[in-house]
Design a protein around this motif. Sequence first.
Motif, PDB file in Angstrom:
ATOM      1  N   ALA A   1     -32.213 -36.277   7.656  1.00  0.00           N
ATOM      2  CA  ALA A   1     -32.691 -34.938   8.006  1.00  0.00           C
ATOM      3  C   ALA A   1     -34.210 -34.851   7.930  1.00  0.00           C
ATOM      4  O   ALA A   1     -34.837 -34.083   8.664  1.00  0.00           O
ATOM      5  CB  ALA A   1     -32.061 -33.905   7.077  1.00  0.00           C
ATOM      6  N   ASP A   2     -34.813 -35.647   7.052  1.00  0.00           N
ATOM      7  CA  ASP A   2     -36.265 -35.598   6.886  1.00  0.00           C
ATOM      8  C   ASP A   2     -37.009 -36.406   7.938  1.00  0.00           C
ATOM      9  O   ASP A   2     -38.193 -36.172   8.188  1.00  0.00           O
ATOM     10  CB  ASP A   2     -36.651 -36.107   5.496  1.00  0.00           C
ATOM     11  CG  ASP A   2     -36.250 -35.141   4.390  1.00  0.00           C
ATOM     12  OD1 ASP A   2     -36.058 -33.942   4.704  1.00  0.00           O
ATOM     13  OD2 ASP A   2     -36.117 -35.580   3.237  1.00  0.00           O
ATOM     14  N   VAL A   3     -36.317 -37.377   8.550  1.00  0.00           N
ATOM     15  CA  VAL A   3     -36.968 -38.195   9.565  1.00  0.00           C
ATOM     16  C   VAL A   3     -37.233 -37.342  10.803  1.00  0.00           C
ATOM     17  O   VAL A   3     -36.365 -36.634  11.282  1.00  0.00           O
ATOM     18  CB  VAL A   3     -36.093 -39.407   9.935  1.00  0.00           C
ATOM     19  CG1 VAL A   3     -36.697 -40.173  11.102  1.00  0.00           C
ATOM     20  CG2 VAL A   3     -35.934 -40.327   8.734  1.00  0.00           C
ATOM     21  N   GLY A   4     -38.424 -37.408  11.315  1.00  0.00           N
ATOM     22  CA  GLY A   4     -38.782 -36.634  12.494  1.00  0.00           C
ATOM     23  C   GLY A   4     -39.516 -35.353  12.170  1.00  0.00           C
ATOM     24  O   GLY A   4     -40.111 -34.740  13.055  1.00  0.00           O
ATOM     25  N   LYS A   5     -39.472 -34.918  10.905  1.00  0.00           N
ATOM     26  CA  LYS A   5     -40.221 -33.726  10.538  1.00  0.00           C
ATOM     27  C   LYS A   5     -41.713 -34.035  10.539  1.00  0.00           C
ATOM     28  O   LYS A   5     -42.143 -35.122  10.156  1.00  0.00           O
ATOM     29  CB  LYS A   5     -39.785 -33.217   9.164  1.00  0.00           C
ATOM     30  CG  LYS A   5     -38.387 -32.619   9.156  1.00  0.00           C
ATOM     31  CD  LYS A   5     -38.029 -32.037   7.810  1.00  0.00           C
ATOM     32  CE  LYS A   5     -36.664 -31.371   7.848  1.00  0.00           C
ATOM     33  NZ  LYS A   5     -36.269 -30.807   6.533  1.00  0.00           N
ATOM     34  N   SER A   6     -42.494 -33.071  10.956  1.00  0.00           N
ATOM     35  CA  SER A   6     -43.934 -33.284  11.040  1.00  0.00           C
ATOM     36  C   SER A   6     -44.545 -33.433   9.655  1.00  0.00           C
ATOM     37  O   SER A   6     -44.192 -32.691   8.727  1.00  0.00           O
ATOM     38  CB  SER A   6     -44.591 -32.112  11.764  1.00  0.00           C
ATOM     39  OG  SER A   6     -45.993 -32.256  11.747  1.00  0.00           O
ATOM     40  N   PRO A   7     -45.461 -34.387   9.478  1.00  0.00           N
ATOM     41  CA  PRO A   7     -46.165 -34.495   8.196  1.00  0.00           C
ATOM     42  C   PRO A   7     -47.195 -33.388   8.005  1.00  0.00           C
ATOM     43  O   PRO A   7     -47.748 -33.222   6.912  1.00  0.00           O
ATOM     44  CB  PRO A   7     -46.847 -35.869   8.292  1.00  0.00           C
ATOM     45  CG  PRO A   7     -47.043 -36.084   9.761  1.00  0.00           C
ATOM     46  CD  PRO A   7     -45.860 -35.440  10.434  1.00  0.00           C
ATOM     47  N   VAL A   8     -47.460 -32.638   9.065  1.00  0.00           N
ATOM     48  CA  VAL A   8     -48.460 -31.567   9.000  1.00  0.00           C
ATOM     49  C   VAL A   8     -47.794 -30.279   8.534  1.00  0.00           C
ATOM     50  O   VAL A   8     -46.738 -29.889   9.041  1.00  0.00           O
ATOM     51  CB  VAL A   8     -49.109 -31.342  10.375  1.00  0.00           C
ATOM     52  CG1 VAL A   8     -50.115 -30.191  10.317  1.00  0.00           C
ATOM     53  CG2 VAL A   8     -49.784 -32.612  10.855  1.00  0.00           C
TER      54      VAL A   8
END
Length: 554
Positions: free
Chosen positions: A443-450
């Motif tokens: 679920a966390d993969v693909g979330k923006s680091p910004v």
Amino acid sequence: MRAAKRARLRSSSSRTRAVSGLAAALAGAMALASGALAQGATATPSPPPAPKPPPAQPPPQLTQADVDGAVARLDGVVRSMMKRTGVPGAAVGVVYKDRVVHLKGFGKRHIGRPGDVGADTVFQLASLSKPVSSTVVAAAVASEEDTAADAGTVTWDEPVTPHVPGFALKDPWVSRHVTVSDLLSHRSGLPDHAGDLLEDLGYDQAYILGHLRQEPLAPFRASYAYTNFGFTAAAEAVARTKGVSWQKLSEDTLFEPAGMDSTSTTFADYEKAADKAVTHVRTADGTWQAKYVRDADAQSPAGGVSSSATDMMRWLRLQLGNGKLDGRQLIDAGNLEHTHLPQIVSQPPTAPAARTGFYGLGWNVGYDDQGRLRLSHSGAFDLGANTNVTMLPGEQLGIVVLTNGRPVGMADAVALDFFDTAQYGKPTTDWLPVLAGLYEQEADVGKSPVDYADPPADAKPARADSAYTGTYHSAYYGKAVVTTDRNGLVLELGPKPMRFRLDHYDGDTFSYVTAGENQVGPTGVGFTAGDDGRATSLRVDYLDEDGLGTFTRG
């Protein structure tokens, strides 16, 4: 099975669970369950000659007592995992030696409304649709003995492109040679989950299949990437060769002959079912709500099947019975066995003594520590469903787990716990936190680091709204329109279109909150301005993983 967030955990990227549901990651978990990973292996220089191996012994068979013990534990495991996770409802069935030895529903069909889950409650299967659909294809393709060359004959090696209008791949040679088997086994070279974001934006199957030609390709037949719409193209090719719709082919070759009266490939049939489990998600406060509706018609063969535990028991008996059900050979045994064979490496070994994971035709294919074939597939909608099928064909044992909650590991953990108990007398580990952790990582993969909610202290101001408004075009994603309302800039995407509020972040960079099965939270939208200060293009970060997310003003 960003069920479907492309699962890098399963040699995929991060877009969806529609599907797929941690295919290779689950295969890895099952390898752990089978003791497949070596601990602390070290190399020894100049090893002595290996002793002569003893004569091969057949793997020990499970006994009725082994299966009875696992079945006796099953209800308690399901109830415990539902309590630990909050998943609203589940249905579980077990087949052993052509008998349904367990079949039961648990919990609620819809939180806050009357109606308990029963064996006949209809669930959305998500990517558990894939092995069901490959069963349909196995019934439709010519057997090895059938050499007829009439117009309706189709084979596993049938080229797909001639049968699906508009469908092609980026490389013309690959387009001419890609077959039903290539696309059902995810070895076409298409990027992981190619086309899923088009579905999220509201495009239909014809549009999506007609635009896959713009996706970059990895090496053909030498790389694995899970693709719902590649799988869909193969199934559609088979149906069109037969001159019928996919639903009609499924009804005629599998659902009706097998007595699967509650099973369908259309969302409309699921919606009108009186006894159905609706999808649920866990909200920020930890409660579960029926918040979303998931219509998977665009990728129907890959993720759009709905069924009950009762029907799935008939399908599981057919699988374990080599195509025979109630004394009738419904599907050619050789064709069905072909779907169970490895076609591509889906998970390379992570250590010298680790076991390799394979994908067949709609199945994760593996072998346990006793060399027995083990088949499985998970299904997962991030918008509220999780399912699993696992079976040991040589033992004629299989389990199906259906749930109506967002993937938190329960469906897969129930199956792993069951087979652990049958094979070893008890679980080898507490599988629920293991699988929950994998799903959370996915679920966390693909979330923006910004953190777009917190602009930098030295953020530059935006230009006037008129510098950004207008119509932009992408050959892949179609039209993007930037307009304004009383709250500021709005981005419109898709054929409907969908409207997203643009929040300013820094200079020519904005953000909006993504929506749909593949949502990743806030994503960036960067405008590029020309010499006159007017934007000439915009780029949407989460649409650009394959380099297709730039829209040019036109």
